[in-house]
Design an enzyme around this catalytic site. Structure first.
Site, PDB file in Angstrom:
ATOM      1  N   GLU A  34       0.834  -1.206   0.000  1.00  0.00           N
ATOM      2  CA  GLU A  34       0.000   0.000   0.000  1.00  0.00           C
ATOM      3  C   GLU A  34       0.866   1.252   0.000  1.00  0.00           C
ATOM      4  O   GLU A  34       0.575   2.232  -0.696  1.00  0.00           O
ATOM      5  CB  GLU A  34      -0.922  -0.018   1.224  1.00  0.00           C
ATOM      6  CG  GLU A  34      -1.735   1.258   1.442  1.00  0.00           C
ATOM      7  CD  GLU A  34      -2.745   1.542   0.335  1.00  0.00           C
ATOM      8  OE1 GLU A  34      -3.334   2.634   0.343  1.00  0.00           O
ATOM      9  OE2 GLU A  34      -2.929   0.676  -0.550  1.00  0.00           O
ATOM     10  N   ASP A  36       3.856   1.502  -1.257  1.00  0.00           N
ATOM     11  CA  ASP A  36       4.408   1.616  -2.615  1.00  0.00           C
ATOM     12  C   ASP A  36       3.386   2.198  -3.579  1.00  0.00           C
ATOM     13  O   ASP A  36       3.726   3.007  -4.456  1.00  0.00           O
ATOM     14  CB  ASP A  36       4.864   0.239  -3.112  1.00  0.00           C
ATOM     15  CG  ASP A  36       6.080  -0.281  -2.358  1.00  0.00           C
ATOM     16  OD1 ASP A  36       6.763   0.536  -1.699  1.00  0.00           O
ATOM     17  OD2 ASP A  36       6.335  -1.495  -2.409  1.00  0.00           O
ATOM     18  N   LYS A 113      25.383   5.096  23.708  1.00  0.00           N
ATOM     19  CA  LYS A 113      26.315   5.939  22.952  1.00  0.00           C
ATOM     20  C   LYS A 113      26.447   5.348  21.550  1.00  0.00           C
ATOM     21  O   LYS A 113      27.158   4.375  21.333  1.00  0.00           O
ATOM     22  CB  LYS A 113      27.677   6.004  23.635  1.00  0.00           C
ATOM     23  CG  LYS A 113      28.632   6.993  22.961  1.00  0.00           C
ATOM     24  CD  LYS A 113      29.960   7.074  23.685  1.00  0.00           C
ATOM     25  CE  LYS A 113      30.858   8.114  23.035  1.00  0.00           C
ATOM     26  NZ  LYS A 113      31.144   7.805  21.613  1.00  0.00           N
ATOM     27  N   GLU A 171      22.849  11.423  15.849  1.00  0.00           N
ATOM     28  CA  GLU A 171      23.841  10.515  15.271  1.00  0.00           C
ATOM     29  C   GLU A 171      23.269   9.826  14.038  1.00  0.00           C
ATOM     30  O   GLU A 171      22.180   9.250  14.085  1.00  0.00           O
ATOM     31  CB  GLU A 171      24.233   9.452  16.309  1.00  0.00           C
ATOM     32  CG  GLU A 171      25.545   8.773  16.037  1.00  0.00           C
ATOM     33  CD  GLU A 171      26.737   9.512  16.652  1.00  0.00           C
ATOM     34  OE1 GLU A 171      27.860   9.004  16.542  1.00  0.00           O
ATOM     35  OE2 GLU A 171      26.531  10.607  17.240  1.00  0.00           O
ATOM     36  N   LYS A 314      32.361   4.310  28.664  1.00  0.00           N
ATOM     37  CA  LYS A 314      32.704   3.490  27.504  1.00  0.00           C
ATOM     38  C   LYS A 314      32.739   1.998  27.856  1.00  0.00           C
ATOM     39  O   LYS A 314      33.138   1.611  28.953  1.00  0.00           O
ATOM     40  CB  LYS A 314      34.065   3.916  26.942  1.00  0.00           C
ATOM     41  CG  LYS A 314      34.124   5.367  26.460  1.00  0.00           C
ATOM     42  CD  LYS A 314      33.257   5.617  25.244  1.00  0.00           C
ATOM     43  CE  LYS A 314      33.832   5.024  23.988  1.00  0.00           C
ATOM     44  NZ  LYS A 314      35.043   5.717  23.494  1.00  0.00           N
ATOM     45  N   CYS A 426      37.930 -30.826   4.089  1.00  0.00           N
ATOM     46  CA  CYS A 426      38.631 -32.105   4.100  1.00  0.00           C
ATOM     47  C   CYS A 426      37.677 -33.174   3.574  1.00  0.00           C
ATOM     48  O   CYS A 426      36.505 -33.211   3.956  1.00  0.00           O
ATOM     49  CB  CYS A 426      39.076 -32.441   5.523  1.00  0.00           C
ATOM     50  SG  CYS A 426      39.527 -34.169   5.763  1.00  0.00           S
ATOM     51  N   CYS A 432      38.530 -38.874   9.265  1.00  0.00           N
ATOM     52  CA  CYS A 432      39.299 -37.757   9.822  1.00  0.00           C
ATOM     53  C   CYS A 432      38.987 -37.622  11.306  1.00  0.00           C
ATOM     54  O   CYS A 432      37.837 -37.425  11.697  1.00  0.00           O
ATOM     55  CB  CYS A 432      38.948 -36.467   9.083  1.00  0.00           C
ATOM     56  SG  CYS A 432      39.743 -34.998   9.764  1.00  0.00           S
TER      57      CYS A 432
END
Length: 670
Positions: A34, A36, A113, A171, A314, A426, A432
């Protein structure tokens, strides 16, 4: 003409409202189809009547003429940086300085942050005018046309209570999914990849061609007011209140913003955000802690180029430089040969890292990395540390190329790479030893047959002492044989053998997951079990039948077909059944019994009456998909005791919430 003008005005208003619901409220109000349809109609009308296009039209975000260079903009008010703290002791010192200078106990506004690019955006009479980077804090670059393309930034403010001149600071970020998609496209074209979302956001925002910026799916979060004129304009008395004003004017504000009244609450907030860091949609590198009262902010003032009333707490660094001392090659349970960098130990992401993945030969070539290079290592949350870049200027003349092995470093079988795949494997299979060990560890793991007490070291010893060569051998072990293992007495051995016996009773889904078929995880195994109901039907299926199963695409169907076409794999499966591994028959379920089909549920908190895995299985049996995180697509959240951030997010998004009794009622068909 008047009718067309009114339709353009109406479409612009409606589409901007839908954008607000999508980007700010995280609650889409119309289906994509809708949206769009509406925007295509607006584009058509504007193309036929360009003089009627409004300045806040959502069609104006596609980018314009490329610039020759960026012009400079002097900020109306300096964009200051923040001082940092890295420990509780340093935060305590910050808190004491604040408390000593204010007349009452301060309340703090805490927020993530964001790890992006700081920008200033100017509005005049509610209309977008210009945008600039932070630059050196006094002078930034004019990025007006690029910022215009960011869909979450309003071109015209909502409401009418905004000031005549408004500067908003925030930001610009690249969401993690957008970053992954960007690098996927670059990888497909053989182009250079971005190292992290921050670099991608910065690079996208500094494109001279704004059409490129428009294609990069950037996001934005507002975090502060800048200049406001007139200065007497009524604004919130606290930072949090001002953020809510910004949200009401149409700006996205992080849903993680929280008021904290004391040190403990701030530290709890820090710990909570750190724990949930990887689940967020965007990269963060700490939390910002601001005195909430604007009066107290003015009273505290500034020092040098930072405010006294705010700090950034931080997180431990996620990227560090260190020396690549060598490369080992490890073999996984599916035979994948993975290069592992041996590093000079470095503290990153809260732990000391001495090994990091180099992924595959293509990644080694892309990085251009050599033994002896100084490299950048990244560790984020529970993600395996990885080498993400080299520091070319530090390369010594003695640096050596990394040579990918042609034969398996464990069993000496040939290493082959299928065309179109990045991984070399392998070809030794269970011959193995490395694959054998990893396959049996996986088979006994918690999400597979869940053999209590069967840890990695036990499996390694069982294979090293040649007591076990295939998964079925586990069920032939005796307590006396188990006492051959280090630190395994008869009592412990008897207990482990009993646990192995208990593991024979499992589910079809767990059994399929335990086989370790490539790219068949928990959810896919459950879908396969529910579709085929029994082992014989599954073993005789072809790719066309597999692809009918939910979440099974062409590649997984190919892996399944290949697995069950190999005689040695069928032998492993048959031996397990002969050893006594069994599961309850899965009964056919009528379509009308799948009462939760098409719904997405999330479980959080502690369930006291029902095991979480049982709850998940019962929901899936009713047709529900059980997800690990809450989003706008979640239909219901089950909140047990001590439910945390998922409950808060569900409430913010208006998602239906049930307690454990409510869940039991649903499972009982009430």
């Amino acid at each position: 003409m008047h009718a067309i003008q009114e339709e353009i005005k109406q479409l612009t208003s409606v589409l901007n409202e839908h954008n607000y619901r999508y980007y700010v409220d995280d609650a889409p109000s119309v289906p994509d189809a809708e949206y769009d349809r509406l925007i295509n109609r607006l584009k058509q009308l504007e193309a036929e009547n360009p003089e009627l296009c409004l300045p806040d039209s959502p069609t104006q975000r596609v980018g314009g003429v490329a610039l020759a260079k960026f012009n400079q903009i002097t900020h109306l008010k300096p964009m200051l940086s923040l001082d940092n703290v890295f420990s509780e002791d340093e935060f305590d010192a910050f808190y004491k300085r604040i408390s000593d200078k204010t007349s009452e106990t301060p309340t703090f506004c805490c927020e993530p942050k964001l790890d992006g690019l700081a920008v200033s955006i100017l509005y005049r009479d509610g209309v977008y005018e210009r945008a600039a980077t932070r630059g050196d804090g006094s002078v930034g670059e004019d990025i007006t046309e690029n910022v215009r393309t960011i869909r979450s930034i309003p071109l015209k403010l909502r409401g009418s209570d905004f000031p005549p001149l408004l500067e908003v600071r925030g930001e610009v970020i690249m969401p993690k999914k957008a970053f992954d998609s960007l690098n996927d496209r670059a990888r497909a074209k053989g182009e250079k990849l971005f190292v992290n979302p921050r670099n991608a956001a910065a690079g996208s925002l500094r494109q001279l061609d704004s059409k490129i910026t428009a294609s990069r799916a950037l996001g934005f979060y507002a975090y502060a007011l800048g200049v406001v004129e007139p200065e007497s304009w009524p604004l919130g008395k606290g930072h949090h209140e001002q953020l809510m004003q910004l949200k009401s004017w149409g700006f996205p504000v992080s849903s993680e913003v929280k008021l904290c009244g004391d040190v403990k609450t701030v530290l709890d907030y820090y710990a909570d955000i750190l724990e949930r860091r990887e689940a967020l949609d965007y990269e963060i590198d700490g939390v910002v802690i601001k005195v909430d009262s604007i009066e107290h902010q003015l009273q505290l003032g500034f020092v040098a180029k930072a405010p006294r009333w705010a700090t950034a707490f931080k997180f431990p660094a996620q990227e560090e430089m260190t020396l690549l001392e060598g490369v080992d090659f490890q073999v996984g349970r599916t035979g994948a040969v993975t290069p592992v960098a041996r590093l000079k130990p470095v503290f990153v992401g809260g732990v000391t890292v001495s090994n990091a993945t180099l992924h595959n030969a293509d990644e080694i070539a892309r990085l251009g990395v050599k033994v002896g290079d100084t490299v950048i290592v990244r560790r984020a949350g529970d993600v395996i540390p990885q080498v993400v870049a080299i520091v070319a200027e530090k390369r010594p003349v003695s640096a050596n190329d990394i040579l990918f092995p042609q034969t398996c470093p464990v069993c000496d079988s040939m290493v082959e790479r299928t065309e179109g795949e990045a991984v070399a494997r392998c070809t030794g299979g269970l011959f193995c030893e490395a694959q054998r060990k990893e396959a049996i560890k996986h088979f006994a793991s918690r999400k597979a047959l869940n053999v209590d007490g069967m840890g990695d070291k036990v499996v390694e010893q069982l294979i090293d002492k040649e007591l076990v060569a295939s998964p079925a051998d586990l069920f032939r072990l005796t307590a006396s044989a188990m006492t051959m293992l280090d630190r395994m007495g008869m009592k412990s051995a008897t207990k482990l053998v009993a646990a192995i016996e208990d593991a024979k009773q499992t589910t079809f889904a767990r059994f399929l997951y335990g086989l370790g078929i490539r790219e068949v995880g928990e959810a896919t195994a459950a879908n396969l079990a529910n579709y085929f109901k029994n082992l014989d039907k599954l073993k005789s299926a072809d790719a066309d039948e597999f692809i009918k199963v939910d979440d099974v695409g062409a590649i997984v169907a190919q892996h399944l077909t290949y697995f069950f076409a190999q005689p040695h794999n069928l032998e492993v499966v048959d031996n397990l059944v002969q050893a006594g591994v069994h599961w309850p028959e899965i009964e056919e379920v009528a379509e009308e019994a799948l009462s939760l089909k098409g719904q997405t549920w999330v479980l959080t908190g502690t369930l006291t009456k029902l095991n979480r895995n049982d709850a998940k299985a019962q929901l899936q049996a009713l047709g529900a998909k059980v997800a690990g995180s809450v989003s706008k697509n979640t239909d219901c959240l089950v909140a047990g005791e001590a439910a945390g951030s998922k409950l808060t997010k569900a409430q913010d998004l208006g998602v239906k919430v049930l307690d454990e009794d409510g869940l039991l009622a649903v499972l009982a068909g009430e």
